[in-house]
Design a protein around this motif. Structure first.
Motif, PDB file in Angstrom:
ATOM      1  N   LYS A   1     -25.988 -23.627  -0.306  1.00  0.00           N
ATOM      2  CA  LYS A   1     -26.480 -22.272  -0.558  1.00  0.00           C
ATOM      3  C   LYS A   1     -25.785 -21.695  -1.786  1.00  0.00           C
ATOM      4  CE  LYS A   1     -27.582 -18.105   1.910  1.00  0.00           C
ATOM      5  NZ  LYS A   1     -27.824 -17.528   3.161  1.00  0.00           N
TER       6      LYS A   1
ATOM      7  N   ASN B   1     -27.945 -24.020   3.155  1.00  0.00           N
ATOM      8  CA  ASN B   1     -26.884 -23.476   4.004  1.00  0.00           C
ATOM      9  C   ASN B   1     -25.545 -23.912   3.429  1.00  0.00           C
ATOM     10  OD1 ASN B   1     -28.618 -22.370   5.900  1.00  0.00           O
ATOM     11  ND2 ASN B   1     -28.773 -24.301   7.037  1.00  0.00           N
ATOM     12  N   GLY B   2     -24.542 -23.131   3.653  1.00  0.00           N
ATOM     13  CA  GLY B   2     -23.168 -23.507   3.297  1.00  0.00           C
ATOM     14  C   GLY B   2     -22.984 -23.693   1.801  1.00  0.00           C
TER      15      GLY B   2
END
Length: 183
Positions: free
Chosen positions: A95, A91-92
């Motif tokens: 990623k 995520n974030g």
């Protein structure tokens, strides 16, 4: 005895010697054999080499010509696939890093896969390969003829196969081929 009588006797005696000698020589010529008996005939063979071309068609495999030498297609496809897989992870910021790392790893892997495929891509063509070979054969070049003349054996070489006899001229065996009178 007078001189003319002596001359006559000398000339007559000389004439008798000449006539007697020619008679003996003529007798010898008349009594010489006309043919020699052929005792044996052996063929003389020679080995002859004749060169000729021997050709065969051979299948030859070569690496196919490369259309994409820098493997751009493999790198791009691998990069896209790696980027998609990397984006599915994390995520974030993780990623983004995973997407970049996946794109880089996928690009490298795609490049190597394309390289491997290009090396295995072969084209088969038929080529004619020729070499010179020697055909060997036997050629008849003449005959060794053993003959008997006046009780003595001799050998001559002829270019023709003789019959049972060979002609004799002036006490010598004739080795020239007989003239064919049939026309």
């Amino acid at each position: 005895m007078d001189k003319s009588m002596m001359k006559g006797i000398a000339v007559g005696g000389l004439a008798m010697v000449v006539l007697g000698a020619s008679g003996v020589t003529g007798y010898r010529v008349l009594t010489q054999p006309e043919v020699a008996e052929v005792v044996a005939v052996k063929e003389i063979m020679q080995t002859v080499s004749t060169p000729r071309q021997q050709c065969e068609t051979v299948a030859v495999q070569r690496t196919a010509p490369v259309k994409d030498e820098k493997r751009i297609a493999g790198t791009v496809v691998g990069g896209l696939a790696g980027g998609l897989l990397g984006s599915a992870v994390g995520n974030g910021t993780g990623k983004t890093v995973a997407t970049l790392a996946g794109a880089a790893a996928g690009g490298y892997a795609g490049n190597q896969v394309q390289k491997n495929m290009q090396q295995k891509d072969v084209v088969t063509t038929n080529e004619q390969r020729c070499k010179t070979v020697q055909d060997k054969s036997q050629k008849l070049v003449g005959y060794n003829v053993t003959y008997r003349l006046d009780g003595k054996d001799g050998t001559v070489r002829t270019s023709f196969k003789p019959g049972d006899t060979l002609p004799v001229k002036d006490g010598q065996v004739v080795t020239t081929p007989p003239v064919d009178t049939k026309s």
